[in-house]
Design a protein around this motif. Structure first.
Motif, PDB file in Angstrom:
ATOM      1  N   VAL A 143       0.886  -1.125  -0.042  1.00  0.00           N
ATOM      2  CA  VAL A 143       0.198  -0.038   0.095  1.00  0.00           C
ATOM      3  C   VAL A 143       0.873   1.197  -0.015  1.00  0.00           C
ATOM      4  O   VAL A 143       0.650   2.141   0.759  1.00  0.00           O
ATOM      5  CB  VAL A 143      -1.013   0.136   1.338  1.00  0.00           C
ATOM      6  N   VAL A 144       1.745   1.206  -0.831  1.00  0.00           N
ATOM      7  CA  VAL A 144       2.685   2.192  -1.119  1.00  0.00           C
ATOM      8  C   VAL A 144       2.550   3.570  -1.863  1.00  0.00           C
ATOM      9  O   VAL A 144       2.064   3.381  -2.997  1.00  0.00           O
ATOM     10  CB  VAL A 144       4.217   1.971  -1.459  1.00  0.00           C
ATOM     11  N   LEU A 145       2.347   4.595  -1.348  1.00  0.00           N
ATOM     12  CA  LEU A 145       1.849   6.052  -1.904  1.00  0.00           C
ATOM     13  C   LEU A 145       3.199   6.812  -2.286  1.00  0.00           C
ATOM     14  O   LEU A 145       2.953   7.706  -3.004  1.00  0.00           O
ATOM     15  CB  LEU A 145       1.255   6.821  -0.575  1.00  0.00           C
ATOM     16  N   GLU A 159       0.200   3.646   3.467  1.00  0.00           N
ATOM     17  CA  GLU A 159      -1.196   4.033   3.910  1.00  0.00           C
ATOM     18  C   GLU A 159      -1.686   3.018   4.743  1.00  0.00           C
ATOM     19  O   GLU A 159      -1.884   1.845   4.323  1.00  0.00           O
ATOM     20  CB  GLU A 159      -2.052   4.399   2.547  1.00  0.00           C
ATOM     21  N   VAL A 160      -2.047   3.433   5.863  1.00  0.00           N
ATOM     22  CA  VAL A 160      -2.827   2.713   7.016  1.00  0.00           C
ATOM     23  C   VAL A 160      -4.223   3.247   7.252  1.00  0.00           C
ATOM     24  O   VAL A 160      -4.478   4.248   6.602  1.00  0.00           O
ATOM     25  CB  VAL A 160      -2.234   2.142   8.021  1.00  0.00           C
TER      26      VAL A 160
ATOM     27  N   PRO B  95      -5.387  -3.041   6.990  1.00  0.00           N
ATOM     28  CA  PRO B  95      -4.193  -2.617   6.417  1.00  0.00           C
ATOM     29  C   PRO B  95      -2.771  -3.449   7.133  1.00  0.00           C
ATOM     30  O   PRO B  95      -1.822  -3.961   6.545  1.00  0.00           O
ATOM     31  CB  PRO B  95      -3.983  -1.193   6.912  1.00  0.00           C
ATOM     32  N   THR B  96      -3.269  -3.919   8.587  1.00  0.00           N
ATOM     33  CA  THR B  96      -2.020  -4.480   9.307  1.00  0.00           C
ATOM     34  C   THR B  96      -2.308  -5.943   9.003  1.00  0.00           C
ATOM     35  O   THR B  96      -1.442  -6.735   8.441  1.00  0.00           O
ATOM     36  CB  THR B  96      -2.288  -4.399  10.640  1.00  0.00           C
ATOM     37  N   GLY B  97      -3.555  -6.698   9.201  1.00  0.00           N
ATOM     38  CA  GLY B  97      -3.815  -8.076   9.050  1.00  0.00           C
ATOM     39  C   GLY B  97      -3.561  -8.737   7.609  1.00  0.00           C
ATOM     40  O   GLY B  97      -2.848  -9.822   7.472  1.00  0.00           O
ATOM     41  N   PRO B 196     -13.759   8.112  12.727  1.00  0.00           N
ATOM     42  CA  PRO B 196     -13.279   6.807  12.375  1.00  0.00           C
ATOM     43  C   PRO B 196     -12.988   6.594  10.907  1.00  0.00           C
ATOM     44  O   PRO B 196     -13.484   7.168  10.108  1.00  0.00           O
ATOM     45  CB  PRO B 196     -14.263   5.755  12.857  1.00  0.00           C
ATOM     46  N   ASP B 197     -12.177   5.651  10.756  1.00  0.00           N
ATOM     47  CA  ASP B 197     -11.659   5.077   9.409  1.00  0.00           C
ATOM     48  C   ASP B 197     -12.979   4.417   8.848  1.00  0.00           C
ATOM     49  O   ASP B 197     -13.795   3.872   9.187  1.00  0.00           O
ATOM     50  CB  ASP B 197     -10.628   4.115   9.344  1.00  0.00           C
TER      51      ASP B 197
END
Ligand SMILES: Cc1cc2nc3c(=O)[nH]c(=O)nc-3n(C[C@H](O)[C@H](O)[C@H](O)COP(=O)(O)OP(=O)(O)OC[C@H]3O[C@@H](n4cnc5c(N)ncnc54)[C@H](O)[C@@H]3O)c2cc1C
Lengths: 257, 322
Positions: A143-145, A159-160, B95-97, B196-197
């Motif tokens: 997920v590289v911006l 991006e998270v 995004p983590t998992g 929140p997201d």
């Protein structure tokens, strides 16, 4: 630098999905195939990195049935130098595809960077990139911006959730999975399209890249179309009445607020 | 009954709701539920995990784990899962998992089913359902060969987590070897708005091109803030610069599955539906009675959003006040 890009060919986003006779796969007749959207950012990033580092080459790889050669030619038309097609069955899972792509990359001269898209827009699994990195024993950043390419390492903005950005430093050789926003992909020029048609695309078989049936780890047992939604309630009246009635329904009937 | 290992996700010392959802679901399905918790100074979170049904919390604490990295996380998780012969390993498709689970799968040489919206436990085995082709089809997926079975799960798919005050988890401290890492997370820059997201919120209020400018999105923010909701957008609104790309819902944006999705002035193009059609309740506000969004809406209002949305904010405030 030896720069590589792994891409996937997927149905166009407008496609109406139909199932095959025994509902184990989609009916592929009449589908318009495209390069998966995020992979276009990967191709563009590879080309830009090559152009900043004279003497570098960009090799594009895709694993799948014969049709994926068209996706490779699209990337060649954008400006990539070489293409490699690894023959895999239509039903190959992410693991088999990743193993095949990593196997093909291992046969190449020392690879510095592998670019991919952050996920393919058909199965949306977001696993093939990290699996390729795992099989090559490369670090990965997904997920590289944005990326800064240093001599020893790459510094990426990833991006998270909540719009937060992780700044990650990873040593070469590395795999980078592109997010929309990394760059603005170019269009293929007419001369490049003509040239791409003539370029030779190398073909590898499963055995050439050390892949067998046993590398398939998940299987689609059956597919179904989402059940048609029952017609919803239309709320009449002026804006104030509509708003009042909607909130009442959400509160009392649907119980979601 | 399966031995299920769940990788907890925390940011700044707070557990993600999606983690609690997994723990609660696994435990109510009768599984022996273990949680792997990574971070620096996070031992305090074990109690909360216990309340939601964790039997054992495997605690990995180190300065290198303060900020998430795929490399360190996958290394720790692989070791724990191997050592305890887990049957099933679950993480949220966040995004983590989604970032580290494939590496665990590759290292264990087993399959991973991503972004599942349904999990069925059968003894020590797992069957899953996941949307494919951006939700245009649903796949029943089975694993081939020996386990453990690995899956990542879409947030909000398994129902609201329920704590049971009084329940506690056994805590096991892990000994770690984190030498030779090839990646380093330098910093996490907060881009946060206080809302929140879109992928995490239980309610998402989205707007489209018809909002006409960034300023008008304040109307949606007002509704969102009353409900504790996230604000989403169509690609047309994002491309026009009204909202950042991180708020985009759809095939080339975020896939969301909230309890309530409110689409304001969004036509309902197939690529937008791809990102929100698994929402539990969908509301559409659109001036065009023929807009395709109404085909997936549970409740539809044909009208001018510039009149309906402010009225809606007032009505939601009334409900929230008592
Ligand atoms: C490869 C690809 C990927 C894509 N990915 C995405 C994606 O991820 N997400 C996404 O959203 N789109 C995506 N799209 C774009 C998609 O096809 C549509 O163009 C887009 O969703 C339209 O956005 P919209 O509904 O805001 O605008 P429009 O389609 O222009 O619709 C505006 C709507 O507002 C209504 N309206 C106008 N004024 C008012 C008013 N005053 N009150 C109430 N209603 C009003 C109109 O009736 C209309 O229905 C993608 C397209 C492609 C080709």
């Amino acid at each position: 630098m030896n720069i590589t890009v792994c891409i996937k060919q997927v149905p166009d986003t407008e496609t109406r999905i139909k199932l095959n006779a025994d509902s184990t796969w989609i009916d592929t007749t009449g589908i318009k195939w495209i390069v998966s959207s995020y992979d276009e950012f990967a191709i563009e990033e590879a080309l830009r990195l090559r152009d900043k580092n004279p003497g570098s080459t960009v090799t594009v790889l895709s694993a799948g049935p014969l049709r994926v050669v068209d996706a490779i030619r699209n990337a060649l038309a954008m400006g990539a130098d070489n293409g490699i097609h690894i023959e895999l069955p239509e039903s190959a899972d992410n693991n088999m595809a990743a193993k095949a792509l990593a196997g093909a990359l291992k046969k190449e001269a020392k690879v510095d960077v592998v670019f991919t898209g952050k996920e393919a827009i058909d199965d949306g699994a977001a696993q093939t990139s990290q699996l390729i990195a795992e099989y090559l024993d490369f670090p990965h950043v997904t997920v590289v911006l944005g990326a800064e390419y240093g001599p020893e390492s790459i510094k990426c903005r990833r991006e998270v959730e909540g719009g937060a950005i992780e700044v990650v430093e990873a040593q070469y050789p590395v795999l980078i999975a592109a997010q929309k926003g990394l760059n603005e992909p170019r269009y293929a020029s007419l001369p490049n399209i003509m040239k791409a048609k003539k370029k030779e695309v190398k073909v590898l078989k499963m055995a050439d890249v050390g892949v067998s049936e046993s590398d398939q780890k998940i299987r689609i047992k059956s597919l179904q179309l989402p059940p048609p939604k029952q017609a919803g309630k239309k709320i009449a009246g002026d804006a104030a009445t509509q708003a009042q009635e909607l909130v009442r329904l959400l509160h009392e009937e649907a119980k979601v607020v | 009954m399966a031995k299920v290992f769940i990788i907890a996700e925390q940011r700044d010392g707070r557990l993600k709701k999606a983690t609690l959802e997994l723990v609660s679901y696994s435990s109510t399905q009768g599984n022996e539920t273990h949680v792997i918790l990574l971070g620096d100074n996070v031992a305090g979170l074990a109690g909360e995990l216990g309340q939601y049904g964790a039997k054992v919390v495997h605690l990995a604490q180190a300065p290198e784990l303060k900020l998430y990295s795929a490399e360190a996380t996958s290394r720790v998780v692989t070791e724990v899962v191997r050592a305890h012969a887990a049957d099933i390993v679950l993480a949220s498709h966040t995004p983590t998992g989604r970032d580290f689970m494939p590496r665990v799968a590759g290292r264990l040489g087993v399959g991973l089913a991503s972004d599942c919206t349904q999990l069925t436990f059968q003894g020590t085995d797992l069957q899953v359902r996941r949307p494919v082709y951006a939700g245009k089809a649903l796949a029943e997926v089975e694993f081939v060969g020996p386990g453990p079975r690995l899956a990542t799960v879409r947030a909000n798919s398994l129902g609201a987590p329920k704590p049971e005050p009084g329940r506690t988890a056994e805590v096991v401290n892990l000994t770690l070897n984190l030498s030779g890492l090839k990646t380093r997370v330098l910093e996490v820059a907060q881009g946060n708005t206080g809302r929140p997201d879109v992928t995490e919120a239980s309610i998402v209020v989205s707007g489209g091109r018809s909002l006409k400018n960034a300023e008008n999105f304040k109307m949606l923010e007002e509704v969102a803030d009353v409900l504790g909701a996230a604000v989403g957008a169509s690609r047309a609104a994002v491309d026009a610069g009204y909202r950042p790309h991180r708020d985009q819902v759809g095939q080339t944006g975020k896939v969301v599955s909230p309890t309530l999705y409110v689409a304001c002035g969004i036509s309902g193009a197939i690529q937008h539906l791809a990102g929100m059609r698994t929402s539990k309740v969908i509301v559409a506000i659109n001036s065009d009675p023929e807009a395709p969004i109404f085909q997936v809406a549970d409740y539809g209002i044909v009208g001018d959003l510039f009149q309906v949305v402010p009225a809606l904010a007032q009505e939601f405030k009334k409900v929230k006040e008592h």
